[in-house]
Design an enzyme around this catalytic site. Structure first.
Site, short mmCIF file in Angstrom:
data_model
loop_
_atom_site.label_atom_id
_atom_site.label_comp_id
_atom_site.label_asym_id
_atom_site.label_seq_id
_atom_site.Cartn_x
_atom_site.Cartn_y
_atom_site.Cartn_z
N GLY A 95 0.84 -1.13 0.15
CA GLY A 95 0.12 0.02 -0.01
C GLY A 95 0.77 1.28 -0.11
O GLY A 95 1.82 1.21 0.67
N ARG B 116 0.98 -4.94 -5.89
CA ARG B 116 0.94 -6.28 -5.11
C ARG B 116 1.32 -7.29 -6.32
O ARG B 116 0.31 -7.26 -7.36
CB ARG B 116 -0.30 -6.34 -4.47
CG ARG B 116 -0.49 -5.37 -3.17
CD ARG B 116 -1.70 -5.66 -2.33
NE ARG B 116 -2.04 -4.43 -1.62
CZ ARG B 116 -1.75 -4.09 -0.61
NH1 ARG B 116 -0.91 -4.69 0.09
NH2 ARG B 116 -2.11 -2.79 0.16
N ASP C 56 5.20 -5.06 5.76
CA ASP C 56 5.72 -6.44 6.29
C ASP C 56 5.74 -7.13 5.17
O ASP C 56 6.75 -7.90 4.98
CB ASP C 56 4.51 -6.91 7.35
CG ASP C 56 5.08 -7.82 8.23
OD1 ASP C 56 6.29 -7.64 8.84
OD2 ASP C 56 4.41 -9.11 8.16
N THR D 193 4.28 2.28 5.55
CA THR D 193 3.01 2.01 5.43
C THR D 193 2.04 2.64 6.46
O THR D 193 2.88 2.79 7.49
CB THR D 193 2.79 0.53 5.87
OG1 THR D 193 1.32 -0.04 6.23
CG2 THR D 193 3.68 -0.12 7.16
N ASP E 202 -0.11 2.07 8.62
CA ASP E 202 -0.66 1.16 9.68
C ASP E 202 0.11 1.27 10.81
O ASP E 202 -0.32 0.70 12.06
CB ASP E 202 -0.94 -0.06 9.22
CG ASP E 202 -2.34 -0.22 8.29
OD1 ASP E 202 -2.96 0.90 8.28
OD2 ASP E 202 -2.41 -1.07 7.49
N ASP F 64 2.27 -1.13 11.59
CA ASP F 64 2.11 -2.43 11.91
C ASP F 64 3.51 -3.11 11.44
O ASP F 64 3.42 -4.41 11.62
CB ASP F 64 1.09 -3.07 11.39
CG ASP F 64 1.05 -2.89 9.73
OD1 ASP F 64 1.82 -2.30 9.30
OD2 ASP F 64 0.15 -3.68 9.06
N ARG G 28 -5.94 -3.00 9.45
CA ARG G 28 -6.48 -4.31 9.37
C ARG G 28 -6.28 -5.23 10.46
O ARG G 28 -7.07 -5.98 11.21
CB ARG G 28 -5.96 -5.21 8.03
CG ARG G 28 -6.70 -4.64 6.86
CD ARG G 28 -6.13 -5.36 5.69
NE ARG G 28 -4.92 -4.49 5.21
CZ ARG G 28 -3.90 -5.16 4.68
NH1 ARG G 28 -3.79 -6.17 3.70
NH2 ARG G 28 -2.88 -4.30 4.53
P1 ATP Z 1 0.83 -2.92 3.49
O1 ATP Z 1 1.28 -3.00 4.84
O2 ATP Z 1 0.74 -1.37 2.99
O3 ATP Z 1 -0.34 -3.65 3.02
P2 ATP Z 1 2.86 -4.60 2.48
O4 ATP Z 1 4.21 -4.61 2.11
O5 ATP Z 1 2.53 -5.63 3.78
O6 ATP Z 1 2.26 -3.34 2.62
P3 ATP Z 1 1.59 -6.83 0.82
O7 ATP Z 1 0.42 -6.78 -0.25
O8 ATP Z 1 1.45 -7.70 1.96
O9 ATP Z 1 1.83 -5.30 1.25
O10 ATP Z 1 3.24 -7.19 0.19
C1 ATP Z 1 3.38 -6.41 -0.92
C2 ATP Z 1 4.04 -7.66 -2.06
O11 ATP Z 1 5.17 -8.19 -1.60
C3 ATP Z 1 3.11 -8.69 -2.48
O12 ATP Z 1 2.13 -8.30 -3.48
C4 ATP Z 1 4.17 -9.60 -2.92
O13 ATP Z 1 4.56 -9.37 -4.28
C5 ATP Z 1 5.37 -9.69 -1.89
N1 ATP Z 1 5.32 -10.51 -0.99
C6 ATP Z 1 4.64 -10.75 0.12
N2 ATP Z 1 4.74 -11.53 1.07
C7 ATP Z 1 5.68 -12.30 0.40
C8 ATP Z 1 6.34 -13.56 0.76
N3 ATP Z 1 5.98 -14.30 1.84
N4 ATP Z 1 7.25 -14.01 -0.34
C9 ATP Z 1 7.37 -13.17 -1.43
N5 ATP Z 1 6.81 -12.11 -1.60
C10 ATP Z 1 5.74 -11.82 -0.92
#
Ligand code: ATP
Length: 323
Positions: free
Chosen positions: A14, A75, A106, A128, A130, A132, A174
């Site tokens: 995000g 994503r 994360d 992010t 959040d 978190d 979330r």
């Molecule tokens: P936000 O907290 O804003 O949601 P985020 O970084 O946690 O941000 P995610 O959608 O969970 O957002 O992760 C971003 C991208 O990272 C995913 O679309 C995916 O491509 C990659 N990703 C997430 N988890 C994994 C994993 N365990 N292994 C490989 N790639 C991952």
């Protein structure tokens, strides 16, 4: 000192206000240290597909004040597979990238760790709204998002007072209620419902509202974190039980945009510059974080094994002040 010549930077997950300030800091600190810096569009999806371009001092001009991310974000399903990670690594090598700076949440860090396991040197920067990320007391975008929510609360309070209404406001978070708890306290909420805490609608929402009414309150505010959800249903239930007209507002994506606050811009700038410093010093696979109020760094595996719990003092304070 490491023999690093070229680095890539991407934003993932995000978006969050202040990501641009972090990108700018990575690019400028990188060029200051005689590195080539490549901007990767659309997170891991762009890395896989080679949407990679060299950046200059000027390509990050006039962005520090802008919300969103000039690199865009995504994503990526493909990247979440081992084959996707390999493909991304190969593409990074095609462009001669010695290291990658990942600005995201994360999930993005878990992706970065996968890349580190196939040989890429990665540095994570927490971006992010959040807040978190377990290893860090602060994430880029959190302060701006909270100020956006607070501005909405103040506006809703005006009209709630005029009509003697109750408002139920759903805010982002979330799995983590950091925005909810802080904005609930700052906005004077009667009840704050967090994803981390079980709640009883009669005891935790209806009772404080009726109590408040009997003591002469003229408006009521209930904050519900996104992870709990059900703001519309909660509003209906409050109205049925109390006969107080109740409206639900779901703030949604408005919380993700807007001009970053000074705190977000400065923290993002410090984090971006530290990411480059770590690489210049030859460090590998680190997460930049705020710990004990200072911008510092720790090992990616250590960082991803940590957990974070909501601040119980804030939860307690919110209950005392809701009287
Ligand atoms: P936000 O907290 O804003 O949601 P985020 O970084 O946690 O941000 P995610 O959608 O969970 O957002 O992760 C971003 C991208 O990272 C995913 O679309 C995916 O491509 C990659 N990703 C997430 N988890 C994994 C994993 N365990 N292994 C490989 N790639 C991952």
């Amino acid at each position: 000192m490491a023999n690093i010549q070229a680095i890539g930077v991407l934003t993932s997950g995000g978006d969050a206000p202040g990501m641009n300030a972090a990108v700018r800091a990575v690019v400028r600190a990188g060029i200051y240290n005689n590195l080539k810096v490549y901007g990767i569009q659309k997170g891991y999806e762009g890395l896989l597909n080679g949407y990679i371009e060299e950046m200059t001092i000027r390509s990050v001009g006039d962005i520090i004040q802008k919300g969103g991310t000039i690199l865009q974000t995504a994503r990526s399903k493909e990247f979440s597979t081992p084959a996707g990670v390999e493909k991304a690594y190969t593409m990074a090598k095609v462009f001669g990238l010695d290291a990658l700076v990942v600005i995201g949440g994360d999930g993005s860090f878990r992706g970065a760790r996968e890349l580190s396991q196939v040989g890429m040197n990665v540095i994570g920067i927490p971006g992010t709204i959040d807040n978190d990320i377990a290893c860090s007391e602060y994430t880029i975008g959190y302060d701006t998002a909270m100020n956006t929510v607070l501005d909405a609360i103040d506006k809703i309070r005006d009209t709630s007072y005029s009509h003697e209404r109750c408002s139920v406001l759903e805010v982002m978070g979330r799995h983590a209620g950091w925005i909810a708890i802080n904005c609930g306290i700052a906005g004077g909420a009667e009840a704050i419902i967090l994803p981390e805490k079980k709640f009883d609608i009669d005891k935790d929402i209806i009772l404080p509202i009726i109590d408040g009414r009997n003591r002469g309150k003229k408006h009521y505010l209930v904050i519900v974190a996104e992870g709990v959800g059900g703001a519309v249903e909660i509003a209906k239930y409050i109205e049925e039980k109390t006969q107080i007209v109740t409206r639900a507002t779901i703030l949604g994506y408005i919380q993700r945009g807007g001009t970053p606050t000074i705190k977000d811009r400065v923290t993002a700038s410090q984090m971006g510059a530290l990411a480059v410093k770590l690489l210049v010093e030859g460090k590998q696979n680190r997460i930049v974080a705020v710990r004990n109020g200072r911008v510092t760094d720790l090992d990616i595996n250590e960082a991803l094994n940590m957990t974070k719990t909501i601040d119980e003092d804030l939860v307690e304070l919110s209950k005392v002040l809701a009287l």
